[in-house]
Design an enzyme around this catalytic site. Structure first.
Site, short mmCIF file in Angstrom:
data_model
loop_
_atom_site.label_atom_id
_atom_site.label_comp_id
_atom_site.label_asym_id
_atom_site.label_seq_id
_atom_site.Cartn_x
_atom_site.Cartn_y
_atom_site.Cartn_z
N HIS A 1 -7.02 11.39 5.08
CA HIS A 1 -8.36 10.90 5.48
C HIS A 1 -9.22 12.13 5.71
O HIS A 1 -9.31 12.65 6.82
CB HIS A 1 -8.27 10.02 6.73
CG HIS A 1 -7.55 8.72 6.46
ND1 HIS A 1 -6.29 8.46 6.93
CD2 HIS A 1 -7.89 7.64 5.72
CE1 HIS A 1 -5.91 7.25 6.51
NE2 HIS A 1 -6.85 6.75 5.77
N HIS B 1 -11.83 6.42 1.85
CA HIS B 1 -11.94 7.75 2.46
C HIS B 1 -11.76 8.83 1.40
O HIS B 1 -11.07 8.63 0.41
CB HIS B 1 -10.84 7.90 3.52
CG HIS B 1 -9.50 7.42 3.05
ND1 HIS B 1 -8.57 8.25 2.48
CD2 HIS B 1 -8.95 6.17 2.99
CE1 HIS B 1 -7.51 7.53 2.12
NE2 HIS B 1 -7.71 6.26 2.40
N ASP C 1 0.87 -1.19 0.00
CA ASP C 1 0.00 0.00 0.00
C ASP C 1 0.90 1.23 0.00
O ASP C 1 1.63 1.47 0.97
CB ASP C 1 -0.90 -0.04 1.24
CG ASP C 1 -1.98 1.04 1.23
OD1 ASP C 1 -1.81 2.06 0.53
OD2 ASP C 1 -2.98 0.87 1.96
N ASP D 1 -3.47 7.15 -3.47
CA ASP D 1 -3.36 6.14 -2.41
C ASP D 1 -3.79 4.83 -3.07
O ASP D 1 -4.92 4.73 -3.56
CB ASP D 1 -4.30 6.56 -1.26
CG ASP D 1 -4.32 5.59 -0.09
OD1 ASP D 1 -3.60 4.59 -0.12
OD2 ASP D 1 -5.10 5.87 0.86
N GLU E 1 -11.00 1.15 -1.01
CA GLU E 1 -10.08 0.08 -0.63
C GLU E 1 -10.75 -1.11 0.06
O GLU E 1 -10.72 -1.23 1.27
CB GLU E 1 -8.94 0.61 0.24
CG GLU E 1 -9.33 1.49 1.40
CD GLU E 1 -8.09 2.04 2.14
OE1 GLU E 1 -7.16 1.26 2.40
OE2 GLU E 1 -8.06 3.24 2.43
N GLU F 1 -6.72 -1.24 -3.75
CA GLU F 1 -7.08 0.16 -3.55
C GLU F 1 -6.65 1.01 -4.74
O GLU F 1 -5.61 0.78 -5.34
CB GLU F 1 -6.39 0.71 -2.29
CG GLU F 1 -6.70 2.18 -2.00
CD GLU F 1 -6.10 2.68 -0.68
OE1 GLU F 1 -5.11 2.09 -0.21
OE2 GLU F 1 -6.64 3.66 -0.14
#
Ligand code: MN
Ligand code: MN
Length: 303
Positions: free
Chosen positions: A164, A156, A85, A96, A188, A285
């Site tokens: 976030h 998010h 990640d 992300d 994700e 993700e």
């Protein structure tokens, strides 16, 4: 969304995708996690991006937030399920993204479940769609493979220099937010053969600055805080980065500094998140930009 901002999100995504490709090439059993994290973070900079958060290399029942310590000796195991990640930003606009490697080849369905769920979510996201229905579709995609989504982890909203940033993107039928053009979200899904929830583990290597205000007792704490405020004022960072920045600070002093900063509420810790029943966990993700009639995944979904 202004074209200039859109282009920065897209560039961050392209860099993140190349970092993922390096991870696919370099991650193999026997490889030190510390070496891999360093390579991925170095590549981000080489490609003209900046690191949005430390490379998370969580294995097996760890769902998220494992990043190696400065003297980490752990290596990838022959049968590991490894989540890679990574976060890249360009002028604060973040990509992300994550994917899962299955070194034994025995967990194809687990890896497929989170990737297929992500693919489905991306195909649904557009203005007017409630995140609740996306969460439901993620859940369905995972459940039909005989696995469970991790219900207390979610995607998010992302905003400039803000990882976030408000609303969640659920992995089950929950939440209530209607997507709008210009929204930027990380989606994700996590799939597991365990209980379907995570709990916090004991290890912490990732932190974020929560407050600038501290009259530090120890000089080494002041020094550590100065570096954090200067280099990582907004986004999460790894403790090992402080060891690298301040080689003159001994290990016990560094630990004491982090303790003092945490106790005083200056640092917010991100403990490793582990599956409640020690089930194996996969993750997929990407970060999307919601457009007029759909969405653009800034990092392609790896199926
Ligand atoms: Mn992530
Ligand atoms: Mn995320």
């Amino acid at each position: 969304m202004e074209k200039e901002i859109y282009d920065k999100y897209v560039k961050a995504g392209q860099i993140a995708s190349q970092v993922q490709e390096l991870a696919m090439k370099n991650a193999k059993p026997g490889k030190k996690l510390l070496e891999l994290a360093d390579e991925l973070e170095k590549k981000t900079i080489e490609l003209g991006g900046e690191i949005a958060f430390p490379a998370n290399l969580s294995r097996n029942h760890e769902a998220a937030h494992y990043t190696p310590s400065f003297n980490d000796e752990l290596t990838i195991g022959e049968k590991d399920v490894l989540k890679v990640d990574v976060g890249v930003h360009v002028d604060g606009y973040i990509a992300d993204c994550a994917f899962t490697l299955d070194f034994s080849g025995e967990h194809g369905k687990l890896v497929e479940a989170s990737a297929a769920a992500l693919q489905t979510a991306v195909s649904m996201a557009k203005p007017g769609v409630n995140v609740r229905s996306i969460g439901k579709a993620i859940e369905t995609e995972i459940m039909k493979r005989g696995l469970k989504p991790i219900s207390n982890l979610s995607g998010h909203r992302v905003e400039q220099f803000f990882l976030h940033a408000g609303e969640n993107m659920p992995n089950v039928e929950s939440g209530n937010y209607v997507l709008q053009e210009g929204d930027t979200f990380a989606i994700e899904p996590f799939a597991t053969n365990g209980y379907g929830e995570i709990v916090e583990g004991g290890d912490v290597e990732i932190f974020m600055l929560a407050s600038h205000h501290l009259r530090a007792r120890m000089p080494s704490t002041r020094k550590v805080l100065e570096v954090i405020v200067e280099k990582y004022p907004e986004l999460p960072f790894a403790k090992r980065w402080l060891h690298n920045a301040l080689p003159e600070v001994a290990e016990f002093s560094m630990n004491a500094a982090f303790r003092e900063l945490q106790l005083n509420g200056v640092l917010h810790p991100y403990p490793v998140l582990v599956e409640k029943a020690k089930g194996l966990v996969s993750q997929a993700e990407t970060t999307i930009i919601v457009t007029e009639d759909g969405c653009v995944p800034t990092v392609p979904v790896r199926l």
